[in-house]
Scaffold this motif. Structure first.
Motif, PDB file in Angstrom:
ATOM      1  N   UNK A 278       1.330  -1.127  -0.092  1.00  0.00           N
ATOM      2  CA  UNK A 278       0.493  -0.222   0.278  1.00  0.00           C
ATOM      3  C   UNK A 278       0.639   1.202  -0.013  1.00  0.00           C
ATOM      4  N   UNK A 279       0.446   2.277  -0.654  1.00  0.00           N
ATOM      5  CA  UNK A 279       1.066   4.060  -0.730  1.00  0.00           C
ATOM      6  C   UNK A 279       1.278   4.087   0.791  1.00  0.00           C
ATOM      7  N   UNK A 280       2.828   4.468   1.042  1.00  0.00           N
ATOM      8  CA  UNK A 280       2.993   4.548   1.976  1.00  0.00           C
ATOM      9  C   UNK A 280       3.284   3.574   3.411  1.00  0.00           C
ATOM     10  N   UNK A 281       3.603   2.392   3.362  1.00  0.00           N
ATOM     11  CA  UNK A 281       3.437   1.708   4.672  1.00  0.00           C
ATOM     12  C   UNK A 281       4.947   0.879   3.565  1.00  0.00           C
ATOM     13  N   UNK A 282       5.453   0.594   4.523  1.00  0.00           N
ATOM     14  CA  UNK A 282       6.492  -0.825   4.469  1.00  0.00           C
ATOM     15  C   UNK A 282       6.531  -1.503   5.235  1.00  0.00           C
ATOM     16  N   UNK A 283       7.945  -2.864   4.686  1.00  0.00           N
ATOM     17  CA  UNK A 283       8.399  -4.113   4.999  1.00  0.00           C
ATOM     18  C   UNK A 283       9.418  -4.413   5.246  1.00  0.00           C
ATOM     19  N   UNK A 297      27.859  -4.755   3.446  1.00  0.00           N
ATOM     20  CA  UNK A 297      27.267  -4.043   2.527  1.00  0.00           C
ATOM     21  C   UNK A 297      27.222  -2.699   3.544  1.00  0.00           C
ATOM     22  N   UNK A 298      27.552  -1.658   2.260  1.00  0.00           N
ATOM     23  CA  UNK A 298      27.567  -0.331   2.778  1.00  0.00           C
ATOM     24  C   UNK A 298      26.249   0.241   2.060  1.00  0.00           C
ATOM     25  N   UNK A 299      25.754   0.171   1.586  1.00  0.00           N
ATOM     26  CA  UNK A 299      24.149   0.793   1.286  1.00  0.00           C
ATOM     27  C   UNK A 299      22.843  -0.188   0.844  1.00  0.00           C
ATOM     28  N   UNK A 300      22.327   0.350   0.458  1.00  0.00           N
ATOM     29  CA  UNK A 300      21.193  -0.676  -0.477  1.00  0.00           C
ATOM     30  C   UNK A 300      20.624   0.365  -1.315  1.00  0.00           C
ATOM     31  N   UNK A 301      20.171   0.870  -2.221  1.00  0.00           N
ATOM     32  CA  UNK A 301      19.541   2.083  -3.233  1.00  0.00           C
ATOM     33  C   UNK A 301      18.156   1.278  -4.028  1.00  0.00           C
ATOM     34  N   UNK A 302      17.322   2.222  -3.949  1.00  0.00           N
ATOM     35  CA  UNK A 302      16.479   2.001  -4.812  1.00  0.00           C
ATOM     36  C   UNK A 302      16.503   2.726  -5.879  1.00  0.00           C
ATOM     37  N   UNK A 303      16.135   2.183  -7.215  1.00  0.00           N
ATOM     38  CA  UNK A 303      16.508   2.441  -8.408  1.00  0.00           C
ATOM     39  C   UNK A 303      15.236   3.177  -9.194  1.00  0.00           C
ATOM     40  N   UNK A 304      13.790   3.219  -8.351  1.00  0.00           N
ATOM     41  CA  UNK A 304      12.817   3.390  -8.658  1.00  0.00           C
ATOM     42  C   UNK A 304      12.514   4.457  -7.458  1.00  0.00           C
ATOM     43  N   UNK A 305      12.562   5.981  -7.948  1.00  0.00           N
ATOM     44  CA  UNK A 305      12.033   6.729  -6.792  1.00  0.00           C
ATOM     45  C   UNK A 305      11.188   6.913  -6.164  1.00  0.00           C
ATOM     46  N   UNK A 306       9.638   6.166  -6.588  1.00  0.00           N
ATOM     47  CA  UNK A 306       8.748   5.760  -6.091  1.00  0.00           C
ATOM     48  C   UNK A 306       8.272   4.831  -5.420  1.00  0.00           C
ATOM     49  N   UNK A 307       9.696   4.495  -4.567  1.00  0.00           N
ATOM     50  CA  UNK A 307      10.034   3.552  -3.664  1.00  0.00           C
ATOM     51  C   UNK A 307      11.463   3.434  -2.833  1.00  0.00           C
ATOM     52  N   UNK A 308      11.607   2.919  -2.164  1.00  0.00           N
ATOM     53  CA  UNK A 308      12.372   3.561  -0.609  1.00  0.00           C
ATOM     54  C   UNK A 308      13.343   2.195  -0.701  1.00  0.00           C
ATOM     55  N   UNK A 327      11.403  -1.944   3.247  1.00  0.00           N
ATOM     56  CA  UNK A 327      11.345  -1.836   2.016  1.00  0.00           C
ATOM     57  C   UNK A 327       9.569  -1.315   2.112  1.00  0.00           C
ATOM     58  N   UNK A 328       9.556   0.475   1.272  1.00  0.00           N
ATOM     59  CA  UNK A 328       9.091   2.245   1.434  1.00  0.00           C
ATOM     60  C   UNK A 328       8.686   2.217   0.358  1.00  0.00           C
ATOM     61  N   UNK A 329       6.983   1.834  -0.293  1.00  0.00           N
ATOM     62  CA  UNK A 329       6.353   1.917  -0.927  1.00  0.00           C
ATOM     63  C   UNK A 329       5.720   3.485  -0.922  1.00  0.00           C
ATOM     64  N   UNK A 330       6.934   4.648  -1.592  1.00  0.00           N
ATOM     65  CA  UNK A 330       6.643   5.819  -1.584  1.00  0.00           C
ATOM     66  C   UNK A 330       5.377   6.165  -2.164  1.00  0.00           C
ATOM     67  N   UNK A 331       5.424   6.429  -3.705  1.00  0.00           N
ATOM     68  CA  UNK A 331       4.566   6.666  -4.765  1.00  0.00           C
ATOM     69  C   UNK A 331       4.045   5.382  -5.383  1.00  0.00           C
ATOM     70  N   UNK A 353      16.511  -7.645  -7.492  1.00  0.00           N
ATOM     71  CA  UNK A 353      15.268  -7.262  -7.985  1.00  0.00           C
ATOM     72  C   UNK A 353      14.251  -7.391  -7.312  1.00  0.00           C
ATOM     73  N   UNK A 354      13.106  -6.232  -6.382  1.00  0.00           N
ATOM     74  CA  UNK A 354      11.993  -6.532  -6.217  1.00  0.00           C
ATOM     75  C   UNK A 354      10.784  -6.124  -6.621  1.00  0.00           C
ATOM     76  N   UNK A 355      10.042  -7.410  -6.343  1.00  0.00           N
ATOM     77  CA  UNK A 355       8.489  -7.219  -7.421  1.00  0.00           C
ATOM     78  C   UNK A 355       7.325  -7.331  -6.513  1.00  0.00           C
ATOM     79  N   UNK A 356       6.284  -6.558  -6.451  1.00  0.00           N
ATOM     80  CA  UNK A 356       4.924  -6.438  -5.935  1.00  0.00           C
ATOM     81  C   UNK A 356       4.039  -5.894  -6.844  1.00  0.00           C
ATOM     82  N   UNK A 357       2.815  -5.725  -5.994  1.00  0.00           N
ATOM     83  CA  UNK A 357       1.430  -4.948  -6.669  1.00  0.00           C
ATOM     84  C   UNK A 357       0.913  -3.919  -5.791  1.00  0.00           C
ATOM     85  N   UNK A 358       0.335  -3.117  -6.400  1.00  0.00           N
ATOM     86  CA  UNK A 358       0.222  -2.085  -5.264  1.00  0.00           C
ATOM     87  C   UNK A 358      -2.047  -1.654  -5.922  1.00  0.00           C
ATOM     88  N   UNK A 359      -3.025  -2.181  -5.064  1.00  0.00           N
ATOM     89  CA  UNK A 359      -3.901  -2.543  -5.067  1.00  0.00           C
ATOM     90  C   UNK A 359      -5.271  -0.807  -4.138  1.00  0.00           C
TER      91      UNK A 359
END
Length: 783
Positions: A278-283, A297-308, A327-331, A353-359
């Protein structure tokens, strides 16, 4: 006509799948031949080694007197990310007892706790074992090695399981290497036989083999088509979305010349299923990187700006590194998503690779499958809950520190100083009784409602509550006692066996709520990371459609002690306390679900359709739980039976502690003071306003009542309460006076009623100190 269409579809699917199945069988034959060759070589080596006896005996011999029954456990197919448990009997045929010197799991995902325990002569010892399955699919094997005092025997007990989603693909991959295989079919089947529909494939509407509209079934044959991607890169994974309640999304690996993976870091799995988001939710998820040795590991960076993505923690597991990520669904927009996040280690960088679905809303058209732990006969079906109150966008912000001066509270210096002195004396007594391990309540048996006595879990929860009491003083806190308590809690959370013991032992919600509130109050980096983990567990523990509980059921939105126990308002308010303290948004789905449960706990027939509410006093107060037909300890105290079973026409009585719990929970969830549920609860509070007892229960649960009362009134922002005679009460001053009067000479508090462990000075003192601190907090601002 319908049968002929189905037969035609099956024929098409079989003709299309046949070459793929034949190819898979040939691979299996080749694999078997290679395996036979390897085994033959291994056997030859063993035979040659057997011709030359070893120079000395080795402690690795598996012969010895102790027998494991059974010698190992195979759990078969289980869901990813769950804990499976079994008990092995260790049998001692000797005439003397045998002590277990070492019990060593092969990985941190496996828990066992029998080191130092004794197997009696000619007897047996039960050895509970558990294994946390990975979030990825595939086989999982672990092992426990046992060494016994006085013997060279090394007894090995093996655990096997295969993790798989509730919906499985056949084949498990798409072979698109040849041009003619850029489009085709694959099969999906529900392991539990639940009918389901495929919603999308690679983000596009799913098409059946015959192109006809999809009908819910336990087996589906679905099309894929990569030909539009011929000029572009084919995705490394084919993402499939379903409406199965236990499998919203799954993947199939795609083999193509553009999808070869050769990363600089050796991930055990190269993708992570974050599921329904869900938007704004974290897991959170944990992945394994092999062959890391001492590297980090020194860092983990999302390559999609709509997620963190955020690096939370990492730990060695043999030669591997286990990395925990938030993982945070930003937008992210509605629909399936697939994108990489980059892991950096020194000069190396690799993509996971991260995958899922937003409903936007639930899309399932199939009936929910009820969790097997629930007795369906105990569920009551009511009218589906509707949010009919005015919900504001600005609930109170959590205040986690007391005011440092009386003028911040419109309180006299004398009253403020009396409260501070009482708090300091109470905390000094707690610091004096803190164990060398940094805990309280160690070895103390606790018997919560409907549960067996618990010890370790209660100690962790009480320690977390005490930690909060110290931390809310800010710089004035006893730094040593606070640090020891915090370290004790983090030590439990960093140990898989300890964590499993406290959350799966029947008090999980109680423990994790206390931990989240305590660590959120501390607020430093490691405490915040652990708070997030606890909040994620609480979300999972809430009863909702994931367990087959739809909004028409009286369990929906509530939280219980854990381990399949029915929900109640006490546990639900603790969960919401934790989320509030941790800064979780009131828009979070967990809050919205909880509003349904809380409303059904209120003695208010206008918003509660339960029979006991329709027959009741309709006074706006709250009872213990609406689940299983409803319960109230006030009804029990009045001689009417805890379930109202002694009455001709069943109703349930409201009482003090639960009414304050319900009142503040509605505020935390974002309901306006103008909402009729909130107004009626406040009216009940005014009609029963007192510091002398827990209204409806007398002295039972008095300090729990005072604590709930103080949090509720602080959250309301009210400086005073009007009783049913019109008299105004400055609640802060009256609460302080009531608790100062009850404080004992050594600085502690104690309830003469032993109900709910309040005759234990430690627990009563923590409740009292926390209540005094709420009275010294400024009124909250709004979000």
């Amino acid at each position: 006509m319908r049968a002929s269409v189905v037969d035609a579809a099956s024929a098409i699917a079989n003709r299309t799948l046949a070459p793929m199945i034949l190819f898979e069988r040939r691979l299996r034959v080749l694999h078997a031949l290679l395996l036979s060759a390897v085994l033959f070589g291994t056997f030859m080596q063993r035979d040659l080694a057997a011709q030359t006896p070893p120079a000395v005996a080795t402690a690795q011999a598996n012969t010895g007197p102790i027998i494991a029954d059974p010698p190992g456990v195979n759990f078969g197919i289980v869901e990813p990310g769950v804990t499976v448990s079994a008990t092995i009997k260790l049998i001692n045929p000797l005439d003397r007892p045998v002590t277990i010197k070492i019990a060593q799991p092969s990985c941190t995902c496996t828990s066992v706790d029998v080191t130092g325990k004794v197997i009696p002569a000619k007897g047996m010892l039960e050895m509970p074992m558990s294994m946390k399955t990975p979030h990825s699919v595939g086989p999982k094997t672990a092992q426990v090695q046992l060494v016994f005092e006085g013997f060279n025997q090394v007894l090995k007990v093996r655990i096997d399981a295969e993790t798989a989603y509730a919906v499985r693909a056949n084949p498990a991959f798409i072979d698109a290497l040849a041009p003619e295989r850029m489009k085709g079919f694959f099969e999906l089947s529900a392991a539990d036989g639940t009918p389901f529909m495929v919603l999308s494939v690679a983000g596009k509407p799913a098409l059946t083999a015959d192109g006809k509209p999809m009908v819910a079934a336990a087996r589906q044959v679905v099309r894929y088509d990569f030909t539009p991607s011929a000029s572009a890169k084919v995705p490394p994974f084919l993402i499939v979305e379903t409406d199965h309640p236990k499998c919203p999304v799954l993947d199939l690996r795609v083999r193509h010349e553009t999808t070869r993976i050769a990363p600089a870091l050796n991930f055990a799995e190269y993708r992570e299923n974050v599921g329904l988001s869900a938007k704004g939710a974290s897991s959170e998820f944990e992945i394994e990187i092999k062959h890391m040795a001492a590297a980090r590991v020194s860092g983990v960076t999302s390559l999609n700006p709509a997620a963190k993505t955020e690096l939370l923690e990492q730990r060695s597991d043999g030669d591997s590194l286990m990395v925990k990520v938030r993982f945070t669904n930003v937008s992210l927009p509605n629909g399936v998503f697939l994108f990489p996040c980059q892991f950096t280690s020194g000069a190396k960088a690799a993509d996971l690779w991260l995958y899922g679905t937003v409903r936007a809303a639930a899309t399932s058209t199939t009936p929910l499958t009820l969790d097997s732990r629930i007795d369906e006969k105990k569920l009551t079906t009511l009218a589906p809950f509707a949010h009919d109150g005015s919900v504001r966008s600005a609930p109170p912000i959590a205040v986690l520190r007391i005011a440092t001066r009386a003028t911040d509270l419109a309180m006299t210096e004398e009253t403020y100083n009396a409260a501070r002195l009482a708090i300091d004396r109470g905390l000094a007594e707690l610091a004096r009784t803190q164990s060398a391990n940094g805990k309280w309540f160690e070895g103390t048996e606790v018997t919560p409602t409907d549960m067996q006595p618990r010890q370790r879990a209660a100690s962790v929860a009480v320690t977390a509550m005490a930690l909060k009491a110290f931390a809310q003083l800010g710089e004035a806190s006893d730094a040593r006692a606070q640090l020891q308590a915090k370290s004790a809690i983090l030590a439990v959370l960093s140990n898989a066996a300890e964590t499993d013991a406290v959350v799966n032992g029947g008090l999980g919600n109680y423990v994790m709520s206390a931990i989240a509130s305590g660590l959120a109050t501390v607020g430093d980096a490691d405490a915040t990371a652990a708070t997030t983990r606890a909040i994620a567990w609480l979300r999972e523990n809430q009863w909702d459609d994931a367990e087959g509980i739809d909004p028409s059921k009286d369990w929906f939105g509530g939280a219980g002690y854990g381990n399949s126990k029915r929900p109640d308002l006490s546990n639900t308010q603790m969960m919401l306390d934790a989320m509030h303290d941790a800064g979780v948004s009131h828009d979070d789905p967990a809050f919205e679900r909880a509003v349904a449960f809380i409303s059904r706990t209120q003695n208010r027939s206008a918003t509660n359709p339960a029979k006991w509410a329709e027959n009741g006093a309709n006074d706006g107060g709250f009872v213990y739980t609406p689940a299983n037909g409803g319960e109230s300890f006030a009804s029990d105290a009045a001689g009417e039976g805890r379930f109202g079973e002694k009455m001709t026409t069943k109703s349930l009585r409201s009482y003090g502690s639960m009414t304050y719990a319900g009142f503040k929970s509605l505020l935390y969830a974002g309901l306006s003071p103008a909402d009729p549920r909130v107004q009626d609860a406040l009216e009940w509070i005014g009609a029963h306003f007192t510091f002398l007892e827990n209204p409806g229960l007398g002295q039972q649960g008095y300090f729990y009542y005072i604590h709930a009362m103080s949090r509720a009134l602080q959250a309301s922002g009210l400086a005073s309460i009007h009783d049913n005679t019109g008299r105004s009460h400055e609640w802060r001053s009256e609460l302080i006076n009531a608790l100062v009067t009850r404080q004992r000479a050594n600085g502690s508090w104690k309830n003469e009623s032993d109900r709910w462990e309040e005759s234990n000075e430690t627990l009563a003192t923590i409740y009292a100190v926390l209540a005094l601190e709420e009275a010294l907090k400024p009124a909250p601002s709004l979000k």
